[in-house]
Structures are given as structure tokens and as C-alpha cells.
Design a protein around this motif. Structure first.
Motif, mmCIF file in Angstrom:
data_model
loop_
_atom_site.group_PDB
_atom_site.id
_atom_site.type_symbol
_atom_site.label_atom_id
_atom_site.label_comp_id
_atom_site.label_asym_id
_atom_site.label_seq_id
_atom_site.Cartn_x
_atom_site.Cartn_y
_atom_site.Cartn_z
ATOM 1 N N PRO A 45 0.828 -1.210 0.000
ATOM 2 C CA PRO A 45 0.000 0.000 0.000
ATOM 3 C C PRO A 45 0.860 1.255 0.000
ATOM 4 O O PRO A 45 1.983 1.259 0.506
ATOM 5 C CB PRO A 45 -0.814 -0.123 1.295
ATOM 6 N N ARG A 46 0.315 2.314 -0.569
ATOM 7 C CA ARG A 46 1.010 3.598 -0.598
ATOM 8 C C ARG A 46 0.619 4.482 0.583
ATOM 9 O O ARG A 46 1.275 5.482 0.848
ATOM 10 C CB ARG A 46 0.704 4.337 -1.903
ATOM 11 N N ALA A 47 -0.460 4.113 1.288
ATOM 12 C CA ALA A 47 -0.913 4.930 2.409
ATOM 13 C C ALA A 47 -1.506 4.046 3.491
ATOM 14 O O ALA A 47 -2.118 3.010 3.208
ATOM 15 C CB ALA A 47 -1.960 5.945 1.948
ATOM 16 N N LEU A 48 -1.308 4.459 4.736
ATOM 17 C CA LEU A 48 -1.961 3.848 5.884
ATOM 18 C C LEU A 48 -2.801 4.938 6.543
ATOM 19 O O LEU A 48 -2.264 5.984 6.919
ATOM 20 C CB LEU A 48 -0.931 3.296 6.869
ATOM 21 N N THR A 54 13.405 7.903 8.560
ATOM 22 C CA THR A 54 13.214 8.180 7.127
ATOM 23 C C THR A 54 11.748 8.035 6.744
ATOM 24 O O THR A 54 11.191 8.875 6.015
ATOM 25 C CB THR A 54 14.074 7.225 6.286
ATOM 26 N N LEU A 55 11.109 6.976 7.224
ATOM 27 C CA LEU A 55 9.694 6.769 6.936
ATOM 28 C C LEU A 55 8.851 7.898 7.502
ATOM 29 O O LEU A 55 7.948 8.410 6.828
ATOM 30 C CB LEU A 55 9.242 5.429 7.523
ATOM 31 N N MET A 56 9.137 8.318 8.718
ATOM 32 C CA MET A 56 8.342 9.370 9.335
ATOM 33 C C MET A 56 8.480 10.688 8.588
ATOM 34 O O MET A 56 7.499 11.396 8.367
ATOM 35 C CB MET A 56 8.743 9.541 10.801
ATOM 36 N N ARG A 57 9.688 11.021 8.193
ATOM 37 C CA ARG A 57 9.889 12.296 7.491
ATOM 38 C C ARG A 57 9.185 12.317 6.142
ATOM 39 O O ARG A 57 8.719 13.365 5.704
ATOM 40 C CB ARG A 57 11.382 12.555 7.314
ATOM 41 N N ARG A 58 9.119 11.158 5.494
ATOM 42 C CA ARG A 58 8.471 11.092 4.193
ATOM 43 C C ARG A 58 6.951 11.005 4.314
ATOM 44 O O ARG A 58 6.225 11.652 3.557
ATOM 45 C CB ARG A 58 8.985 9.874 3.420
ATOM 46 N N ALA A 59 6.454 10.192 5.236
ATOM 47 C CA ALA A 59 5.028 9.863 5.269
ATOM 48 C C ALA A 59 4.233 10.632 6.304
ATOM 49 O O ALA A 59 2.999 10.664 6.235
ATOM 50 C CB ALA A 59 4.842 8.359 5.520
ATOM 51 N N VAL A 60 4.904 11.266 7.283
ATOM 52 C CA VAL A 60 4.176 11.967 8.345
ATOM 53 C C VAL A 60 4.758 13.359 8.561
ATOM 54 O O VAL A 60 5.132 13.719 9.672
ATOM 55 C CB VAL A 60 4.233 11.188 9.684
ATOM 56 N N ASP A 92 9.454 1.509 2.138
ATOM 57 C CA ASP A 92 9.827 2.438 1.076
ATOM 58 C C ASP A 92 8.636 2.796 0.190
ATOM 59 O O ASP A 92 8.600 3.882 -0.403
ATOM 60 C CB ASP A 92 10.936 1.838 0.212
ATOM 61 N N ALA A 93 7.680 1.886 0.090
ATOM 62 C CA ALA A 93 6.509 2.144 -0.758
ATOM 63 C C ALA A 93 5.529 3.117 -0.112
ATOM 64 O O ALA A 93 4.752 3.768 -0.804
ATOM 65 C CB ALA A 93 5.788 0.833 -1.075
ATOM 66 N N LEU A 94 5.572 3.218 1.218
ATOM 67 C CA LEU A 94 4.627 4.096 1.907
ATOM 68 C C LEU A 94 4.944 5.560 1.635
ATOM 69 O O LEU A 94 6.085 5.994 1.761
ATOM 70 C CB LEU A 94 4.682 3.847 3.413
ATOM 71 N N ARG A 95 3.927 6.304 1.272
ATOM 72 C CA ARG A 95 4.078 7.731 1.036
ATOM 73 C C ARG A 95 3.235 8.572 1.990
ATOM 74 O O ARG A 95 3.431 9.784 2.080
ATOM 75 C CB ARG A 95 3.684 8.068 -0.415
ATOM 76 N N ARG A 96 2.337 7.937 2.720
ATOM 77 C CA ARG A 96 1.447 8.722 3.576
ATOM 78 C C ARG A 96 0.945 7.864 4.741
ATOM 79 O O ARG A 96 0.491 6.748 4.538
ATOM 80 C CB ARG A 96 0.253 9.232 2.763
#
Length: 216
Positions: free
Chosen positions: A40-43, A63-69, A207-211
Motif C-alpha cells: 500500500p502507498r498509504a496507511l 526516514t519513513l516518518m519524514r516522508r510519510a508523516v 519504502d513504498a509508503l508515502r502517507r
């Protein structure tokens, strides 16, 4: 309990929404590992929910937090970076670590007081933090969710080298043991006390998560 591996696009509260279908109650554990490009691209979570991201140092939590949150996460690494920018470079982190932790938890307390959804970086060695967040989630009528990054120790060590900040062998060993115990428990469907659901992520899924967002 069987860990669910059904294809999905977004987590909504404690469920996963599939396009064209009504969201159905989801199992407590969702395994998004080994999806080969189908992650998935978003949770998406409920407006009063809280989310904890945990995993080995270097696994990619910050890294995930800075990109997705952006703007909605509480990351102890950000607090450490702010202190490090103001202090002499040769000053050992161990000397000011208590101040970093105090500032981090003070910032978390302020974020929780807003009543909005919050994503928190947790190294996995502080279970009392999850207990605190679980109580807060219940108080506000929401749910505490766990996002667990499952990467190999070698991948985590490489991540530490990439960011130029490693941890000692002793500390990394302690993180490995606590993370392995947590991962094993989640894979058996045994969530930490107070957690309503868990999502397992490998590096590709992260890495796939964007949001990561809170809706409603």
C-alpha cells in the motif's frame, strides 16, 4: 492466530480498505512483507488513534516518518539532532542524552494534549512508552497501532552507516533481542498490552509508503 497477507491498499482505523469494497474489520495483525511491488502507498487511521513505529536502529523509522508523516510525527532523532546542532561536535551523546529524552517526552506530551492523531518513533526498548500511549488512546476513544519494521541486522547496520550515526555493539545487541522478541510475539498474534493492531513492514513495504494519516 494466522497473520493476514491479503493484498490491500490502505489501512483505515483497524481495517484495510480495498477499492470498490466496504472496509471490513481487519485481523489484529497485517503482514505487508514480501509483497513484490504490491504494498500500500498509504496507511489511514482514525482521528483519535495513535501510531508507534518501532524497529532496529537503522531500520528506516526516521526516514519513513519524514516522508510519510510530515509535521505529525514525534521522533526522538529529531530532538537529538536539534541538541547536536547547538552543542560542540566532540561532546559525547551520553552526556546530554538525559536532556534529549526529557525534551522528547515533553514534546510528545504536548502533542498528545492536542487530541489529534500522532505518530511516535519508538526504539522498542521502552515498553512503558507504549503503555502510556495505550492509556492516552483509550482516554480519547481511539486505538494504539503498532508499525513494526522488520529488517535484517545487516540492513540496519548499513542504515546506521548511511546516516553516519551508529550505536555500540552492546546497545545494538540489546535492541536486537528486544526487537526479535516483539516481532516473534506479533507474528504469533500476541500484541503488546494496549495495542489494538499491528502492521509488519519490510524495507520494500516501508519504502513504498508515502502517507500515514488520520481521517474522520
Amino acid at each position: 492466530m494466522t497473520v493476514n497477507r491479503t493484498p490491500a491498499y490502505a489501512t483505515v482505523s483497524t481495517g484495510i480498505a480495498v477499492p470498490g469494497q466496504r472496509p471490513a474489520p481487519a485481523p489484529r495483525v497485517r503482514d505487508l512483507r514480501d509483497r513484490a511491488g504490491r504494498s500500500p502507498r498509504a496507511l489511514l487511521f482514525g482521528p483519535a488513534d495513535l501510531v508507534v513505529i518501532t524497529g532496529l536502529p537503522g531500520s528506516g523509522k526516521s526516514t519513513l516518518m519524514r516522508r510519510a508523516v510530515p509535521g505529525r510525527g514525534i521522533d526522538s532523532q529529531d530532538t537529538r539532532d536539534r541538541f547536536a546542532a547547538r552543542l560542540p561536535r566532540l561532546l559525547p551523546y551520553a552526556l546530554y542524552r538525559p536532556l534529549v529524552r526529557l525534551a522528547h517526552y515533553a514534546g510528545l506530551h504536548r502533542a498528545l494534549r492536542t487530541g489529534q492523531g500522532v505518530v511516535v518513533h519508538d526504539c522498542g526498548t521502552q515498553p512503558w512508552v507504549r503503555a502510556w500511549l495505550a492509556r492516552e488512546a483509550r482516554r480519547r476513544g481511539g486505538t494504539l497501532h503498532l508499525l513494526l519494521l522488520d529488517v535484517t541486522p545487516g540492513t540496519a547496520r548499513a542504515g546506521q552507516r548511511e546516516r553516519g550515526r551508529g550505536v555500540s555493539r552492546y546497545a545494538f545487541g540489546r535492541h536486537r533481542r528486544t526487537t526479535a522478541r516483539l516481532l516473534g510475539a506479533v507474528e504469533r498474534g500476541e500484541l503488546p498490552a494496549g495495542c489494538g493492531s499491528a502492521v509488519l513492514l519490510d524495507r520494500a513495504a516501508a519504502d513504498a509508503l508515502r502517507r500515514i494519516a488520520f481521517t474522520g
